[in-house]
Design a protein around this motif. Structure first.
Motif, PDB file in Angstrom:
ATOM      1  N   GLN A   1       0.837  -1.197   0.000  1.00 25.57           N
ATOM      2  CA  GLN A   1       0.000   0.000   0.000  1.00 25.57           C
ATOM      3  C   GLN A   1       0.873   1.249   0.000  1.00 25.57           C
ATOM      4  OE1 GLN A   1      -2.885   0.037   3.163  1.00 25.57           O
ATOM      5  NE2 GLN A   1      -3.946   1.837   2.375  1.00 25.57           N
ATOM      6  N   TYR A   2       2.002   1.173   0.692  1.00 29.04           N
ATOM      7  CA  TYR A   2       2.945   2.288   0.766  1.00 29.04           C
ATOM      8  C   TYR A   2       4.363   1.758   0.559  1.00 29.04           C
ATOM      9  CZ  TYR A   2      -0.975   4.269   3.429  1.00 29.04           C
ATOM     10  OH  TYR A   2      -2.215   4.671   3.844  1.00 29.04           O
TER      11      TYR A   2
ATOM     12  N   GLN B   1      -0.744   8.638 -10.418  1.00 24.12           N
ATOM     13  CA  GLN B   1      -1.426   9.828  -9.922  1.00 24.12           C
ATOM     14  C   GLN B   1      -0.458  10.611  -9.036  1.00 24.12           C
ATOM     15  OE1 GLN B   1      -4.853   9.095  -7.384  1.00 24.12           O
ATOM     16  NE2 GLN B   1      -5.778  11.055  -7.884  1.00 24.12           N
TER      17      GLN B   1
ATOM     18  N   PHE C   1      -1.426   2.900  -9.772  1.00 32.24           N
ATOM     19  CA  PHE C   1      -2.597   2.024  -9.780  1.00 32.24           C
ATOM     20  C   PHE C   1      -2.523   1.045 -10.937  1.00 32.24           C
ATOM     21  CE2 PHE C   1      -5.319   4.102  -6.724  1.00 32.24           C
ATOM     22  CZ  PHE C   1      -4.984   5.444  -6.787  1.00 32.24           C
TER      23      PHE C   1
ATOM     24  N   PHE D   1     -10.040  -1.113 -10.488  1.00 28.87           N
ATOM     25  CA  PHE D   1      -8.763  -0.589 -10.027  1.00 28.87           C
ATOM     26  C   PHE D   1      -8.325  -1.254  -8.725  1.00 28.87           C
ATOM     27  CE2 PHE D   1      -7.477   3.109 -12.543  1.00 28.87           C
ATOM     28  CZ  PHE D   1      -8.568   3.238 -13.379  1.00 28.87           C
ATOM     29  N   GLY D   2      -7.017  -1.433  -8.593  1.00 35.26           N
ATOM     30  CA  GLY D   2      -6.444  -1.783  -7.303  1.00 35.26           C
ATOM     31  C   GLY D   2      -6.433  -0.557  -6.414  1.00 35.26           C
ATOM     32  N   LYS D   3      -6.078  -0.731  -5.142  1.00 33.29           N
ATOM     33  CA  LYS D   3      -6.084   0.401  -4.216  1.00 33.29           C
ATOM     34  C   LYS D   3      -4.881   1.302  -4.379  1.00 33.29           C
ATOM     35  CE  LYS D   3      -9.103  -1.444  -0.656  1.00 33.29           C
ATOM     36  NZ  LYS D   3      -9.320  -1.642   0.800  1.00 33.29           N
TER      37      LYS D   3
ATOM     38  N   GLY E   1      -6.448   6.074   0.934  1.00 33.98           N
ATOM     39  CA  GLY E   1      -6.208   4.670   1.229  1.00 33.98           C
ATOM     40  C   GLY E   1      -7.201   3.698   0.622  1.00 33.98           C
ATOM     41  N   GLN E   2      -8.196   4.222  -0.125  1.00 37.31           N
ATOM     42  CA  GLN E   2      -9.226   3.346  -0.691  1.00 37.31           C
ATOM     43  C   GLN E   2      -9.094   3.164  -2.195  1.00 37.31           C
ATOM     44  OE1 GLN E   2     -11.702   1.607   0.877  1.00 37.31           O
ATOM     45  NE2 GLN E   2     -10.665   2.213   2.760  1.00 37.31           N
ATOM     46  N   GLY E   3      -8.180   3.821  -2.810  1.00 34.98           N
ATOM     47  CA  GLY E   3      -8.066   3.696  -4.256  1.00 34.98           C
ATOM     48  C   GLY E   3      -9.246   4.315  -4.970  1.00 34.98           C
ATOM     49  N   LEU E   4      -9.563   3.778  -6.136  1.00 32.20           N
ATOM     50  CA  LEU E   4     -10.658   4.284  -6.953  1.00 32.20           C
ATOM     51  C   LEU E   4     -11.803   3.286  -6.898  1.00 32.20           C
ATOM     52  CD1 LEU E   4      -8.612   5.369 -10.093  1.00 32.20           C
ATOM     53  CD2 LEU E   4      -9.485   6.838  -8.284  1.00 32.20           C
TER      54      LEU E   4
END
Lengths: 111, 112
Positions: free
Chosen positions: A9-10, A37, A88, A101-103, B40-43
C-alpha cells in the motif's frame, strides 16, 4: 465480482533505489493497465498489457503481465524524486467496459 | 488529460442537499465512468455508461444517480441519501471495451 489486489500500500525509498508494486486479480483479465497519480492530481495512463507473459519497458519502468493473465508488476529502476505518486493497476475483463482498479501503491522518494 | 472536463474543481454543500457534478468529454468516447477516491481506498466505481441512455451501477452506487442523455455528458448527482459524501470524485471516459481511460481533473466535494 472481479477484485484486484495491489501491494504494497505504501513504499518509501531512498533516491536511486529500485521499487516494485504487484497486482493480483481474482479472475483472468483481458488486459491490465497502469496509471500514475501525482499528489493532488488525477490518474494518468502509463501503459496497457494484453498478451500473456508480456513485458514492456518505458525508460526506467518495466511492466509485466503474468502467464495466467491474473497478475502484473511495475518495476522502477533507480527511483528519482519525479517518480513520487500513487501507482494504480486496473484490470479489464469479460464482455463489459468495466475497469477494476487496485487500491494503489503510494511511492515516496527521499532525495 | 485533455478532452474531459469536470466542474467545479471544489464544491461545498450543506448536509441534506443534493448536488450535481458535471462531466463533459469531446473525445467522442462511448464509455464514461464515475469514481470516488478516499484516502487509502483507491478508486471505487460508482456508475458507468457504455452508450447513450444506458448506464450500470458500479460497486458503490447507493446514494448516487446519473444520466446519459448525450454522448458528451455524464453528470453525477450526490443525493442526501449518501451517508458520507465528502470525497474526491473522478470522471473518466474510454473509447470502448478494455481501452485506456482518460480522467478529468476531479471535483473535491466537501459536505458540512
Amino acid at each position: 465480482g472481479q477484485q484486484v489486489m495491489q501491494i504494497p500500500q505504501y513504499q518509501h525509498v531512498q533516491e536511486g533505489e529500485d521499487f516494485t508494486t504487484y497486482c493480483n486479480s481474482s479472475t483472468t483479465l483481458s488486459n491490465i493497465q497502469w496509471y500514475k497519480q501525482r499528489p493532488g492530481g488525477h490518474p494518468v495512463f502509463l501503459i496497457q498489457l494484453v498478451k500473456s507473459g508480456e513485458v514492456k519497458k518505458q525508460k526506467r519502468l518495466t511492466f509485466q503481465f503474468g502467464e495466467a493473465k491474473k497478475n502484473s508488476s511495475l518495476h522502477i529502476t533507480a527511483t528519482q524524486t519525479t517518480d513520487v505518486g500513487t501507482y494504480f493497476c486496473a484490470g479489464g475483463g469479460g464482455s463489459n467496459y468495466k475497469l477494476t482498479f487496485g487500491k494503489g501503491t503510494l511511492l515516496t522518494v527521499n532525495p | 488529460d485533455g478532452g474531459i472536463t469536470q466542474s467545479p474543481k471544489y464544491l461545498f454543500r450543506k448536509e441534506g442537499q443534493n448536488v450535481t457534478l458535471s462531466c463533459e468529454q469531446n473525445l467522442n468516447h462511448d464509455a464514461m465512468y464515475w469514481y470516488r477516491q478516499d484516502p487509502g481506498q483507491g478508486l471505487r466505481l460508482i456508475y458507468y455508461s457504455q452508450i447513450v441512455n444506458d448506464f450500470q451501477k458500479g460497486d458503490i452506487a447507493e446514494g448516487y444517480s446519473v444520466s446519459r442523455e448525450k454522448k458528451e455528458s455524464f453528470p453525477l448527482t450526490v443525493t442526501s441519501a449518501q451517508k458520507n459524501p465528502t470525497a474526491f470524485y473522478l470522471c473518466a471516459s474510454s473509447i470502448g471495451q478494455g481501452a485506456r481511460a482518460f480522467f478529468g481533473q476531479g471535483t473535491r466535494l466537501t459536505v458540512v
